[in-house]
Motif scaffolding. Structure first.
Motif, mmCIF file in Angstrom:
data_model
loop_
_atom_site.group_PDB
_atom_site.id
_atom_site.type_symbol
_atom_site.label_atom_id
_atom_site.label_comp_id
_atom_site.label_asym_id
_atom_site.label_seq_id
_atom_site.Cartn_x
_atom_site.Cartn_y
_atom_site.Cartn_z
ATOM 1 N N VAL A 1 0.911 -1.170 -0.207
ATOM 2 C CA VAL A 1 0.040 -0.029 -0.066
ATOM 3 C C VAL A 1 1.003 1.266 0.089
ATOM 4 O O VAL A 1 0.543 2.219 -0.720
ATOM 5 N N MET A 2 2.009 1.368 0.758
ATOM 6 C CA MET A 2 2.661 2.353 0.911
ATOM 7 C C MET A 2 3.631 2.759 -0.290
ATOM 8 O O MET A 2 3.945 3.879 -0.756
ATOM 9 N N GLU A 3 3.721 1.682 -0.955
ATOM 10 C CA GLU A 3 4.567 1.759 -2.226
ATOM 11 C C GLU A 3 3.553 2.249 -3.177
ATOM 12 O O GLU A 3 3.989 3.205 -4.148
ATOM 13 N N GLY A 4 2.357 1.604 -3.536
ATOM 14 C CA GLY A 4 1.442 2.251 -4.212
ATOM 15 C C GLY A 4 1.133 3.558 -4.175
ATOM 16 O O GLY A 4 1.006 4.646 -4.988
ATOM 17 N N ALA A 5 1.086 4.174 -2.916
ATOM 18 C CA ALA A 5 0.887 5.214 -2.284
ATOM 19 C C ALA A 5 1.993 6.479 -2.820
ATOM 20 O O ALA A 5 1.599 7.544 -3.535
ATOM 21 N N VAL A 6 3.193 5.913 -2.959
ATOM 22 C CA VAL A 6 4.140 7.017 -3.557
ATOM 23 C C VAL A 6 4.101 7.112 -5.063
ATOM 24 O O VAL A 6 4.208 8.039 -5.538
ATOM 25 N N GLU A 7 3.923 5.682 -5.680
ATOM 26 C CA GLU A 7 3.595 5.736 -7.030
ATOM 27 C C GLU A 7 2.490 6.626 -7.694
ATOM 28 O O GLU A 7 2.570 7.214 -8.594
ATOM 29 N N HIS A 8 1.423 6.705 -6.737
ATOM 30 C CA HIS A 8 0.044 7.354 -7.265
ATOM 31 C C HIS A 8 0.175 8.737 -6.269
ATOM 32 O O HIS A 8 -0.801 9.504 -6.495
ATOM 33 N N ASP A 9 1.327 9.327 -5.890
ATOM 34 C CA ASP A 9 1.414 10.546 -5.087
ATOM 35 C C ASP A 9 0.159 10.591 -4.144
ATOM 36 O O ASP A 9 -0.280 11.850 -4.092
ATOM 37 N N GLY A 10 -0.113 9.621 -3.581
ATOM 38 C CA GLY A 10 -0.978 9.787 -2.501
ATOM 39 C C GLY A 10 -2.528 9.764 -2.852
ATOM 40 O O GLY A 10 -3.436 9.681 -1.889
ATOM 41 N N GLY A 11 -2.771 9.763 -4.226
ATOM 42 C CA GLY A 11 -4.097 9.467 -4.613
ATOM 43 C C GLY A 11 -4.728 8.121 -4.579
ATOM 44 O O GLY A 11 -4.004 7.028 -4.025
ATOM 45 N N VAL A 12 -5.784 8.033 -4.925
ATOM 46 C CA VAL A 12 -6.726 6.710 -4.998
ATOM 47 C C VAL A 12 -6.000 5.811 -5.934
ATOM 48 O O VAL A 12 -5.621 6.377 -7.254
ATOM 49 N N PHE A 13 -5.879 4.632 -5.623
ATOM 50 C CA PHE A 13 -5.493 3.514 -6.524
ATOM 51 C C PHE A 13 -5.979 2.189 -6.109
ATOM 52 O O PHE A 13 -6.652 1.983 -5.199
#
Length: 280
Positions: free
Chosen positions: A240-252
């Motif tokens: 989740v935290m890796e995805g948050a970085v990749e999506h700049d904190g947006g919904v994914f």
């Protein structure tokens, strides 16, 4: 603002201060020890407890000293004893007013365990030297003139807290969260009831409590285990935290589920409990 106080781990074990032969053993079994000058010590043994507290020092980073309530004859004597030790973190029994802890200025875990304390929880937690809150059920119910904090064997909700203790626990948790201070859950007094302890720890973790206090060394391992996230949850949180970085904190999307701000915050909390540094 300074960083909030965080205990050395989730298992906080009470130890009577008049039993110095137990100090080291208690610290070995738990993350922190609460050297108790209050309820665990008979009135006639309190002077000896203070002497033992001073004469048998432990590492101060893993010690909390529970002192007697403000306004009692032992309160000032307890503070004098603490000043003669390397300890500076205290737990103040039966806190009912913020002035009772600001008077001495020591970093304090305020113990909410009386009706008046419960009604003033939000004022107490806002005190500048209040670093956390803990609550207690039995003194609370005694202060109400009641006889039991939990449902009995002849009632459908056997072992569960009654509504008023539940309310005070919830109010304390909300107040600590609002002021970003530590929230410590109450002891489970029935030492033999491991299942009940485990269930309460599981609930405490789900609600974001910082730690749980206990009264017997055998309970500490169950608390530690309960607060430790499973490897699967840690891996989920890491992704989740890796995805948050990749999506700049947006919904994914992750594994078919939508991940947004609240779930990112939960993932960060899981990694913090696991001892990992969350990715910002």
């Amino acid at each position: 603002m300074t960083d909030p106080w965080i205990p050395a781990g989730p298992a906080l074990l009470f130890c009577p201060a008049d039993r110095p032969e137990r100090y080291v053993k208690a610290l070995d079994r738990a993350d922190m020890v609460i050297l108790d000058l209050e309820d665990a010590v008979a009135p006639g043994n309190k002077p000896a407890a203070r002497e033992a507290l001073v004469a048998n020092p432990l590492h101060p980073d893993r010690v909390i000293v529970r002192i007697n309530p403000a306004g009692t004859p032992d309160h000032d004597l307890d503070l004098e004893a603490v000043q003669a030790t390397p300890y500076r973190l205290v737990m103040q029994a039966k806190t009912e007013d913020p002035a009772q802890i600001t008077a001495h200025g020591l970093p304090t875990i305020a113990l909410i365990e009386t009706p008046m304390g419960a009604m003033r929880t939000e004022e107490i937690v806002a005190a500048p030297n209040c670093v956390g809150l803990m609550w207690g059920a039995e003194d609370l119910v005694a202060g109400l003139g009641g006889s039991s904090s939990r449902y009995g064997d002849d009632e459908a909700e056997t072992g569960e807290y009654r509504d008023v203790p539940k309310y005070v626990r919830a109010r304390m948790r909300l107040a600590a969260g609002a002021y970003q201070k530590a929230a410590i859950d109450a002891i489970h007094a029935d030492i033999a009831d491991v299942d009940g302890l485990v269930a309460e720890v599981r609930d405490a973790v789900a609600l974001g409590f910082t730690a749980t206090a206990c009264i017997h060394p055998s309970q500490a391992s169950h608390i530690r285990e309960g607060y430790a996230p499973s490897p699967e949850r840690v891996e989920w949180a890491r992704r989740v935290m890796e995805g948050a970085v990749e999506h700049d904190g947006g919904v994914f999307a992750l594994d078919g589920a939508m991940i947004d701000g609240p779930l990112i915050a939960q993932a960060r909390a899981i990694l913090a409990r696991a001892g990992h540094r969350p990715t910002d």
